[in-house]
Write a protein that holds these residues in place. Structure first.
Motif, PDB file in Angstrom:
ATOM      1  N   TYR A  91       0.829  -1.201   0.000  1.00 26.16           N
ATOM      2  CA  TYR A  91       0.000   0.000   0.000  1.00 26.16           C
ATOM      3  C   TYR A  91       0.866   1.254   0.000  1.00 26.16           C
ATOM      4  O   TYR A  91       1.849   1.349   0.742  1.00 26.16           O
ATOM      5  N   ARG A 140       0.077   5.358   0.336  1.00 25.14           N
ATOM      6  CA  ARG A 140      -0.816   6.518   0.414  1.00 25.14           C
ATOM      7  C   ARG A 140      -0.135   7.650  -0.337  1.00 25.14           C
ATOM      8  O   ARG A 140       1.001   8.000  -0.050  1.00 25.14           O
ATOM      9  N   LYS A 150      -3.303  12.977   1.100  1.00 22.97           N
ATOM     10  CA  LYS A 150      -4.032  13.138   2.356  1.00 22.97           C
ATOM     11  C   LYS A 150      -4.480  14.584   2.441  1.00 22.97           C
ATOM     12  O   LYS A 150      -3.664  15.497   2.465  1.00 22.97           O
ATOM     13  N   SER A 167      -8.434  10.775   1.921  1.00 23.77           N
ATOM     14  CA  SER A 167      -7.088  10.367   1.535  1.00 23.77           C
ATOM     15  C   SER A 167      -7.228   9.307   0.453  1.00 23.77           C
ATOM     16  O   SER A 167      -8.303   8.731   0.262  1.00 23.77           O
ATOM     17  N   GLN A 198      -5.930  -7.192   5.574  1.00 23.15           N
ATOM     18  CA  GLN A 198      -6.682  -6.039   6.074  1.00 23.15           C
ATOM     19  C   GLN A 198      -7.553  -6.352   7.280  1.00 23.15           C
ATOM     20  O   GLN A 198      -8.069  -7.458   7.409  1.00 23.15           O
ATOM     21  N   HIS A 210     -11.476  -0.663   8.899  1.00 28.34           N
ATOM     22  CA  HIS A 210     -10.979   0.702   9.053  1.00 28.34           C
ATOM     23  C   HIS A 210     -12.065   1.576   9.673  1.00 28.34           C
ATOM     24  O   HIS A 210     -13.252   1.274   9.571  1.00 28.34           O
ATOM     25  N   GLN A 263     -12.834   4.449   8.603  1.00 30.27           N
ATOM     26  CA  GLN A 263     -13.328   5.329   7.560  1.00 30.27           C
ATOM     27  C   GLN A 263     -14.121   4.546   6.517  1.00 30.27           C
ATOM     28  O   GLN A 263     -13.879   3.364   6.298  1.00 30.27           O
ATOM     29  N   GLU A 272     -14.715   3.583   2.694  1.00 31.01           N
ATOM     30  CA  GLU A 272     -13.744   3.397   1.624  1.00 31.01           C
ATOM     31  C   GLU A 272     -14.447   3.186   0.290  1.00 31.01           C
ATOM     32  O   GLU A 272     -15.531   2.615   0.243  1.00 31.01           O
ATOM     33  N   ALA A 296     -17.492   2.126   6.918  1.00 32.87           N
ATOM     34  CA  ALA A 296     -16.557   2.161   8.049  1.00 32.87           C
ATOM     35  C   ALA A 296     -16.826   1.000   9.002  1.00 32.87           C
ATOM     36  O   ALA A 296     -17.969   0.607   9.216  1.00 32.87           O
ATOM     37  N   PHE A 346     -10.324   6.974   1.059  1.00 40.84           N
ATOM     38  CA  PHE A 346     -10.864   6.954   2.418  1.00 40.84           C
ATOM     39  C   PHE A 346     -11.500   8.308   2.729  1.00 40.84           C
ATOM     40  O   PHE A 346     -10.948   9.348   2.389  1.00 40.84           O
ATOM     41  N   GLU A 359      -7.521   8.558   6.273  1.00 43.20           N
ATOM     42  CA  GLU A 359      -6.884   7.609   7.188  1.00 43.20           C
ATOM     43  C   GLU A 359      -5.841   8.349   8.019  1.00 43.20           C
ATOM     44  O   GLU A 359      -5.318   9.370   7.579  1.00 43.20           O
TER      45      GLU A 359
END
Length: 105
Positions: free
Chosen positions: A20, A22, A25, A30, A44, A47, A49, A51, A81, A100, A104
């Motif tokens: 992954y 990122r 942001k 993000s 995983q 999370h 958040q 997605e 989420a 996200f 995140e």
């Protein structure tokens, strides 16, 4: 404006030897690039958040909560989420754009 090239992001992700990367942001969201090889296990956990997954390339199954479906290039999946989710049965190398909201940590 910020502009990203998928090939550049993939090269950076690969250079950092991670699944992954990122690359964005902002205050309300993000975004990242997630890649798994055919046969890989997706580690995983849920999370905090919401997605959105956009499958750039590859083929796999994804389970979100109690639902499972097959995804391939062009598939878009929303994961609420805190909902358990995981890619599995990855039959072609998978590259997924992940957004996200909120961002995140």
């Amino acid at each position: 404006m910020k502009v990203f090239r998928l090939d550049d992001l993939d090269a950076e992700r690969d250079a950092n030897q991670g699944a992954y990367l990122r690359f964005l942001k902002e205050r309300t969201m993000s975004a990242g690039l997630y890649a798994l090889k055919a046969g890989d296990t997706d580690p995983q956990t849920p999370h905090a958040q919401d997605e959105i997954y956009f499958v750039v390339s590859g083929r796999a199954a994804i389970t979100v909560g109690e639902e499972t479906t097959t995804v391939a290039r062009g598939s878009v999946v929303h994961v609420p989420a805190r909902t358990p989710h995981r890619f599995h049965h990855i039959t072609e190398d998978l590259r997924v754009l992940v957004v996200f909201s909120p961002p995140e940590p």
